[in-house]
Design a protein around this motif. Structure first.
Motif, PDB file in Angstrom:
ATOM      1  N   TYR A  53      33.542  55.927  36.162  1.00 49.71           N
ATOM      2  CA  TYR A  53      33.797  55.887  37.604  1.00 49.71           C
ATOM      3  C   TYR A  53      33.087  54.710  38.270  1.00 49.71           C
ATOM      4  O   TYR A  53      33.727  53.961  39.031  1.00 49.71           O
ATOM      5  CB  TYR A  53      33.383  57.202  38.255  1.00 49.71           C
ATOM      6  N   PRO A  54      31.784  54.498  38.030  1.00 52.01           N
ATOM      7  CA  PRO A  54      31.158  53.307  38.641  1.00 52.01           C
ATOM      8  C   PRO A  54      31.789  51.997  38.171  1.00 52.01           C
ATOM      9  O   PRO A  54      31.911  51.051  38.963  1.00 52.01           O
ATOM     10  CB  PRO A  54      29.693  53.415  38.187  1.00 52.01           C
ATOM     11  N   MET A  55      32.179  51.941  36.895  1.00 50.90           N
ATOM     12  CA  MET A  55      32.812  50.719  36.394  1.00 50.90           C
ATOM     13  C   MET A  55      34.142  50.473  37.097  1.00 50.90           C
ATOM     14  O   MET A  55      34.435  49.354  37.548  1.00 50.90           O
ATOM     15  CB  MET A  55      33.011  50.828  34.879  1.00 50.90           C
ATOM     16  N   ALA A  56      34.965  51.507  37.213  1.00 48.56           N
ATOM     17  CA  ALA A  56      36.257  51.356  37.878  1.00 48.56           C
ATOM     18  C   ALA A  56      36.081  51.028  39.360  1.00 48.56           C
ATOM     19  O   ALA A  56      36.831  50.204  39.920  1.00 48.56           O
ATOM     20  CB  ALA A  56      37.078  52.642  37.712  1.00 48.56           C
ATOM     21  N   TYR A  57      35.096  51.634  39.987  1.00 47.09           N
ATOM     22  CA  TYR A  57      34.848  51.373  41.409  1.00 47.09           C
ATOM     23  C   TYR A  57      34.393  49.935  41.612  1.00 47.09           C
ATOM     24  O   TYR A  57      34.830  49.258  42.564  1.00 47.09           O
ATOM     25  CB  TYR A  57      33.795  52.339  41.943  1.00 47.09           C
ATOM     26  N   ALA A  58      33.529  49.448  40.709  1.00 46.18           N
ATOM     27  CA  ALA A  58      33.054  48.073  40.826  1.00 46.18           C
ATOM     28  C   ALA A  58      34.194  47.081  40.617  1.00 46.18           C
ATOM     29  O   ALA A  58      34.287  46.065  41.330  1.00 46.18           O
ATOM     30  CB  ALA A  58      31.935  47.823  39.809  1.00 46.18           C
ATOM     31  N   ILE A  59      35.068  47.355  39.670  1.00 49.99           N
ATOM     32  CA  ILE A  59      36.201  46.456  39.434  1.00 49.99           C
ATOM     33  C   ILE A  59      37.150  46.468  40.627  1.00 49.99           C
ATOM     34  O   ILE A  59      37.663  45.434  41.054  1.00 49.99           O
ATOM     35  CB  ILE A  59      36.939  46.849  38.146  1.00 49.99           C
ATOM     36  N   ALA A  60      37.392  47.660  41.190  1.00 49.61           N
ATOM     37  CA  ALA A  60      38.312  47.766  42.328  1.00 49.61           C
ATOM     38  C   ALA A  60      37.763  47.074  43.567  1.00 49.61           C
ATOM     39  O   ALA A  60      38.544  46.611  44.415  1.00 49.61           O
ATOM     40  CB  ALA A  60      38.595  49.235  42.629  1.00 49.61           C
ATOM     41  N   ARG A  61      36.439  46.993  43.694  1.00 46.93           N
ATOM     42  CA  ARG A  61      35.830  46.360  44.865  1.00 46.93           C
ATOM     43  C   ARG A  61      35.442  44.908  44.603  1.00 46.93           C
ATOM     44  O   ARG A  61      34.881  44.255  45.474  1.00 46.93           O
ATOM     45  CB  ARG A  61      34.593  47.158  45.296  1.00 46.93           C
ATOM     46  N   ALA A  62      35.695  44.400  43.403  1.00 50.70           N
ATOM     47  CA  ALA A  62      35.388  43.007  43.093  1.00 50.70           C
ATOM     48  C   ALA A  62      36.408  42.084  43.748  1.00 50.70           C
ATOM     49  O   ALA A  62      37.428  42.518  44.286  1.00 50.70           O
ATOM     50  CB  ALA A  62      35.365  42.803  41.579  1.00 50.70           C
ATOM     51  N   PRO A  69      39.491  39.749  44.171  1.00 49.27           N
ATOM     52  CA  PRO A  69      40.791  39.832  43.478  1.00 49.27           C
ATOM     53  C   PRO A  69      40.921  38.856  42.313  1.00 49.27           C
ATOM     54  O   PRO A  69      41.598  39.162  41.325  1.00 49.27           O
ATOM     55  CB  PRO A  69      41.793  39.516  44.593  1.00 49.27           C
ATOM     56  N   SER A  70      40.279  37.715  42.406  1.00 49.34           N
ATOM     57  CA  SER A  70      40.367  36.744  41.317  1.00 49.34           C
ATOM     58  C   SER A  70      39.574  37.181  40.090  1.00 49.34           C
ATOM     59  O   SER A  70      39.867  36.725  38.973  1.00 49.34           O
ATOM     60  CB  SER A  70      39.858  35.382  41.793  1.00 49.34           C
ATOM     61  N   LEU A  71      38.572  38.059  40.274  1.00 54.24           N
ATOM     62  CA  LEU A  71      37.752  38.508  39.151  1.00 54.24           C
ATOM     63  C   LEU A  71      38.304  39.768  38.481  1.00 54.24           C
ATOM     64  O   LEU A  71      37.925  40.068  37.354  1.00 54.24           O
ATOM     65  CB  LEU A  71      36.314  38.781  39.623  1.00 54.24           C
ATOM     66  N   ARG A  72      39.163  40.468  39.158  1.00 48.35           N
ATOM     67  CA  ARG A  72      39.639  41.746  38.610  1.00 48.35           C
ATOM     68  C   ARG A  72      40.370  41.589  37.289  1.00 48.35           C
ATOM     69  O   ARG A  72      40.125  42.375  36.366  1.00 48.35           O
ATOM     70  CB  ARG A  72      40.531  42.441  39.639  1.00 48.35           C
ATOM     71  N   PRO A  73      41.280  40.632  37.130  1.00 46.81           N
ATOM     72  CA  PRO A  73      41.936  40.492  35.813  1.00 46.81           C
ATOM     73  C   PRO A  73      40.945  40.228  34.682  1.00 46.81           C
ATOM     74  O   PRO A  73      41.121  40.736  33.571  1.00 46.81           O
ATOM     75  CB  PRO A  73      42.891  39.311  36.022  1.00 46.81           C
ATOM     76  N   VAL A  74      39.905  39.435  34.965  1.00 43.41           N
ATOM     77  CA  VAL A  74      38.912  39.146  33.933  1.00 43.41           C
ATOM     78  C   VAL A  74      38.137  40.404  33.563  1.00 43.41           C
ATOM     79  O   VAL A  74      37.904  40.697  32.382  1.00 43.41           O
ATOM     80  CB  VAL A  74      37.952  38.045  34.409  1.00 43.41           C
ATOM     81  N   LEU A  75      37.733  41.182  34.557  1.00 45.57           N
ATOM     82  CA  LEU A  75      36.993  42.409  34.294  1.00 45.57           C
ATOM     83  C   LEU A  75      37.850  43.428  33.558  1.00 45.57           C
ATOM     84  O   LEU A  75      37.367  44.122  32.656  1.00 45.57           O
ATOM     85  CB  LEU A  75      36.476  42.985  35.617  1.00 45.57           C
TER      86      LEU A  75
END
Length: 306
Positions: free
Chosen positions: A106-115, A117-123
């Motif tokens: 959950y924290p990992m998904a939340y961090a990716i969702a709030r990162a 937009p350009s970093l989300r594909p990399v994460l």
């Protein structure tokens, strides 16, 4: 005119094929094999090939005779407690794995969702990247990490945290570590798909009304992410119940799970009817709660709509 167009579209065969394709897939690759296993579970063990007695035979009067044996199901819950213990052990492993995957995912998904937009594909690629390597190789790698002279113990000794190696490999802890590692992406991805669609303005409105960040999370974010939590939990729990490789490699030969019992019955004892009965009960333990959950969600959706 629009009604006529809709009626014509609804009668097009292509639409029926698209809708029926998933059901056809399930029928071929799930229903038919399950019915075969169900048939074998009502047979009796034999020395023939295949090693079970036929259910349907022709009598002397050319009448069809059906012979059903219920001894396999009776043995599951009466003669030997090892089957019940195996079910409980597998359900415990799956439940613990699901809880830890949720706490970590959950924290990992939340961090990716709030990162950004350009970093989300990399994460997201970093989450999916382990799937590019063989599952068996990844589990074997954990043997090198968790063994007495492995990377983890050598690192802990090097930093002075411990004086002698910890016994982690061939324990239940190693099984949990391996299963959480293997199934964590199945929790992160559905949670990310739900959290990424979350309207941030709802959190801003909650804070404008005086809610602190933690209160806004419990009142807004968590309830709206429940579909992702349910989907991720199911994607982790269901395959984790039947996991065979991780308990065998990381937990040792004495690890008791329903998958190891299936292996023993099929290949060591060549008792296909008993193994099929174990499989039928395991499928029932998984499918029946899912059907009840789906019905409860449908009723809740109807109640909310009305």
């Amino acid at each position: 005119m629009s009604g006529l167009v809709k009626a014509l579209r609804s009668r097009l065969p292509g639409r029926g094929l698209v809708i029926g394709a998933p059901y056809l897939w399930l029928a071929i690759f799930f229903l038919v094999p399950f019915l075969l296993v169900l048939k074998i579970s009502f047979a009796d063990s034999d020395t023939t090939i295949p090693p079970y007695t036929p259910l349907f035979t022709m009598g002397d009067d050319s009448a069809l005779q059906i012979t059903l044996h219920l001894d396999n199901f009776i043995r599951l819950f009466s003669d030997d407690p090892i089957y019940l213990l195996s079910y409980l052990s597998s359900l415990r492993n799956a439940a613990v794995t699901t809880v830890f995957c949720l706490l970590l995912g959950y924290p990992m998904a939340y961090a990716i969702a709030r990162a950004q937009p350009s970093l989300r594909p990399v994460l997201l690629m970093l989450i999916v990247l382990p799937f590019w390597t063989s599952f068996l190789i990844r589990i074997y790698a954990w043997i090198g990490i968790l063994k007495d002279n492995g990377l983890l113990n050598n690192f802990l000794i090097w930093i002075g945290m411990i004086d002698e190696p910890l016994n982690i490999l061939n324990t239940q802890t190693a099984v949990y570590i391996g299963m959480v590692y293997a199934y964590l992406p199945f929790m992160v991805l559905p949670l990310y798909a739900t959290l990424e669609k979350l309207d941030v303005s709802l959190l801003e409105a909650a804070m404008d009304l005086g809610a602190r960040p933690l209160r806004a999370f419990w009142a807004v974010t968590l309830p709206l992410s429940l579909p992702g939590i349910v989907a991720g939990s199911l994607l982790v729990f269901i395959p984790a119940v039947g996991e065979f490789i991780i308990p065998t490699l990381l937990g040792g030969a004495d690890t008791l799970t329903i998958s190891t019992q299936l292996w023993s019955e099929f290949f060591a004892n060549r008792d296909w009817p008993m193994a099929s009965a174990v499989t039928v009960v395991m499928v029932a333990l998984l499918v029946v709660p899912l059907m009840l959950l789906q019905r409860a969600q449908a009723r809740a959706a109807e109640g909310a709509a009305s």
